[in-house]
Design a protein around this motif. Sequence first.
Motif, PDB file in Angstrom:
ATOM      1  N   ALA A 160       0.883  -1.170   0.000  1.00  0.00           N
ATOM      2  CA  ALA A 160       0.000   0.000   0.000  1.00  0.00           C
ATOM      3  C   ALA A 160       0.917   1.216   0.000  1.00  0.00           C
ATOM      4  N   GLU A 161       0.677   2.135  -0.927  1.00  0.00           N
ATOM      5  CA  GLU A 161       1.566   3.290  -1.035  1.00  0.00           C
ATOM      6  C   GLU A 161       0.777   4.574  -1.212  1.00  0.00           C
ATOM      7  N   VAL A 162       1.324   5.649  -0.662  1.00  0.00           N
ATOM      8  CA  VAL A 162       0.756   6.981  -0.840  1.00  0.00           C
ATOM      9  C   VAL A 162       1.893   7.934  -1.180  1.00  0.00           C
ATOM     10  N   GLY A 163       1.563   8.960  -1.928  1.00  0.00           N
ATOM     11  CA  GLY A 163       2.583   9.939  -2.274  1.00  0.00           C
ATOM     12  C   GLY A 163       1.971  11.292  -2.579  1.00  0.00           C
ATOM     13  N   PHE A 164       2.673  12.336  -2.146  1.00  0.00           N
ATOM     14  CA  PHE A 164       2.311  13.704  -2.513  1.00  0.00           C
ATOM     15  C   PHE A 164       3.431  14.216  -3.411  1.00  0.00           C
ATOM     16  N   TYR A 165       3.073  14.688  -4.599  1.00  0.00           N
ATOM     17  CA  TYR A 165       4.050  15.169  -5.561  1.00  0.00           C
ATOM     18  C   TYR A 165       3.736  16.628  -5.873  1.00  0.00           C
ATOM     19  N   LYS A 166       4.655  17.491  -5.490  1.00  0.00           N
ATOM     20  CA  LYS A 166       4.428  18.927  -5.583  1.00  0.00           C
ATOM     21  C   LYS A 166       4.032  19.342  -7.004  1.00  0.00           C
ATOM     22  N   ARG A 167       4.657  18.784  -7.992  1.00  0.00           N
ATOM     23  CA  ARG A 167       4.360  19.205  -9.376  1.00  0.00           C
ATOM     24  C   ARG A 167       2.931  18.864  -9.795  1.00  0.00           C
ATOM     25  N   ARG A 168       2.328  17.880  -9.135  1.00  0.00           N
ATOM     26  CA  ARG A 168       0.941  17.513  -9.449  1.00  0.00           C
ATOM     27  C   ARG A 168      -0.057  18.124  -8.473  1.00  0.00           C
ATOM     28  N   GLY A 169       0.344  18.260  -7.211  1.00  0.00           N
ATOM     29  CA  GLY A 169      -0.614  18.638  -6.190  1.00  0.00           C
ATOM     30  C   GLY A 169      -0.631  20.098  -5.800  1.00  0.00           C
ATOM     31  N   ALA A 170       0.422  20.820  -6.118  1.00  0.00           N
ATOM     32  CA  ALA A 170       0.492  22.223  -5.704  1.00  0.00           C
ATOM     33  C   ALA A 170       0.038  23.112  -6.856  1.00  0.00           C
ATOM     34  N   LYS A 171      -1.251  23.230  -7.005  1.00  0.00           N
ATOM     35  CA  LYS A 171      -1.812  24.026  -8.090  1.00  0.00           C
ATOM     36  C   LYS A 171      -1.891  25.489  -7.696  1.00  0.00           C
ATOM     37  N   ASP A 172      -2.155  26.339  -8.673  1.00  0.00           N
ATOM     38  CA  ASP A 172      -2.315  27.764  -8.411  1.00  0.00           C
ATOM     39  C   ASP A 172      -3.306  27.980  -7.281  1.00  0.00           C
ATOM     40  N   GLY A 173      -3.001  28.954  -6.443  1.00  0.00           N
ATOM     41  CA  GLY A 173      -3.920  29.277  -5.371  1.00  0.00           C
ATOM     42  C   GLY A 173      -3.744  28.417  -4.134  1.00  0.00           C
ATOM     43  N   ASN A 174      -2.700  27.591  -4.093  1.00  0.00           N
ATOM     44  CA  ASN A 174      -2.459  26.754  -2.922  1.00  0.00           C
ATOM     45  C   ASN A 174      -1.003  26.924  -2.486  1.00  0.00           C
ATOM     46  N   PRO A 175      -0.658  28.077  -1.907  1.00  0.00           N
ATOM     47  CA  PRO A 175       0.733  28.341  -1.536  1.00  0.00           C
ATOM     48  C   PRO A 175       1.261  27.385  -0.459  1.00  0.00           C
ATOM     49  N   GLU A 176       0.391  26.846   0.402  1.00  0.00           N
ATOM     50  CA  GLU A 176       0.847  25.906   1.427  1.00  0.00           C
ATOM     51  C   GLU A 176       1.358  24.624   0.787  1.00  0.00           C
ATOM     52  N   ALA A 177       0.649  24.122  -0.207  1.00  0.00           N
ATOM     53  CA  ALA A 177       1.071  22.898  -0.882  1.00  0.00           C
ATOM     54  C   ALA A 177       2.349  23.133  -1.678  1.00  0.00           C
ATOM     55  N   ALA A 178       2.520  24.306  -2.244  1.00  0.00           N
ATOM     56  CA  ALA A 178       3.706  24.610  -3.040  1.00  0.00           C
ATOM     57  C   ALA A 178       4.973  24.564  -2.200  1.00  0.00           C
ATOM     58  N   GLY A 179       4.844  24.773  -0.887  1.00  0.00           N
ATOM     59  CA  GLY A 179       6.007  24.758  -0.013  1.00  0.00           C
ATOM     60  C   GLY A 179       6.353  23.389   0.550  1.00  0.00           C
ATOM     61  N   VAL A 180       5.584  22.376   0.235  1.00  0.00           N
ATOM     62  CA  VAL A 180       5.813  21.029   0.768  1.00  0.00           C
ATOM     63  C   VAL A 180       6.654  20.226  -0.220  1.00  0.00           C
ATOM     64  N   ASN A 181       7.673  19.538   0.284  1.00  0.00           N
ATOM     65  CA  ASN A 181       8.471  18.669  -0.574  1.00  0.00           C
ATOM     66  C   ASN A 181       7.683  17.401  -0.900  1.00  0.00           C
ATOM     67  N   ASP A 182       8.113  16.700  -1.944  1.00  0.00           N
ATOM     68  CA  ASP A 182       7.480  15.421  -2.273  1.00  0.00           C
ATOM     69  C   ASP A 182       7.564  14.483  -1.071  1.00  0.00           C
ATOM     70  N   ILE A 183       6.491  13.730  -0.834  1.00  0.00           N
ATOM     71  CA  ILE A 183       6.411  12.798   0.292  1.00  0.00           C
ATOM     72  C   ILE A 183       5.920  11.453  -0.237  1.00  0.00           C
ATOM     73  N   GLU A 184       6.571  10.372   0.169  1.00  0.00           N
ATOM     74  CA  GLU A 184       6.132   9.029  -0.198  1.00  0.00           C
ATOM     75  C   GLU A 184       6.194   8.118   1.026  1.00  0.00           C
ATOM     76  N   ALA A 185       5.251   7.189   1.113  1.00  0.00           N
ATOM     77  CA  ALA A 185       5.254   6.197   2.190  1.00  0.00           C
ATOM     78  C   ALA A 185       4.622   4.918   1.666  1.00  0.00           C
ATOM     79  N   GLU A 186       5.050   3.792   2.211  1.00  0.00           N
ATOM     80  CA  GLU A 186       4.456   2.507   1.824  1.00  0.00           C
ATOM     81  C   GLU A 186       4.523   1.539   2.989  1.00  0.00           C
ATOM     82  N   ASP A 187       3.661   0.534   2.924  1.00  0.00           N
ATOM     83  CA  ASP A 187       3.635  -0.508   3.933  1.00  0.00           C
ATOM     84  C   ASP A 187       3.102  -1.774   3.278  1.00  0.00           C
ATOM     85  N   ARG A 188       3.532  -2.905   3.764  1.00  0.00           N
ATOM     86  CA  ARG A 188       3.042  -4.187   3.249  1.00  0.00           C
ATOM     87  C   ARG A 188       1.789  -4.594   3.997  1.00  0.00           C
ATOM     88  N   VAL A 189       0.828  -5.130   3.240  1.00  0.00           N
ATOM     89  CA  VAL A 189      -0.419  -5.616   3.819  1.00  0.00           C
ATOM     90  C   VAL A 189      -0.758  -6.956   3.185  1.00  0.00           C
TER      91      VAL A 189
END
Length: 164
Positions: A49-78
């Motif tokens: 199971a994996e989740v990821g936040f990618y600034k180039r996809r998620g930090a759209k215009d009008g969201n300055p908080e998201a633009a300041g976040v680095n890419d984040i990834e996490a995973e776990d086995r289930v």
Amino acid sequence: MAGVWLADQADEDVAIGNNRRVTLEKPEQTFVVDAFREGKPVPSGEYVAEVGFYKRRGAKDGNPEAAGVNDIEAEDRVRLAGLGMTRAQGTRQVELQRWVMGNVAANDPWDQARFEAKLGRAVKGPSTLSHLHDAYYFPEADMTFLVNRLRREVSIWRLGNVQT
């Protein structure tokens, strides 16, 4: 992005799992990623199971908080119980479906022995497509061929056990 994928798949394997784009609307959020393929449960086994936040996809215009976040990834086995199908059976089914999709087209000659040699034994049944057609279901591939019995040709193939 969030996904659930069969663990330890090789690059050349057919991907078994699912992913989706998730819109984050608050700092902590719960969401569901269906562990289905083509509307059917995936085979039983170990998954990542994996989740990821990618600034180039998620930090759209009008969201300055998201633009300041680095890419984040996490995973776990289930471990998923799936539909009771083993990993080997699920992988084989997907490989057989891929073979059909790449090698069988409308108006191909119907050669039951050839198809059974590749896909396993077929179960013949009626077709509601027309009175001239029969349905041949291949359980190992979970696919049905609708065959014009007069012309001895494949009219169409479908995923699942269908008559139309």
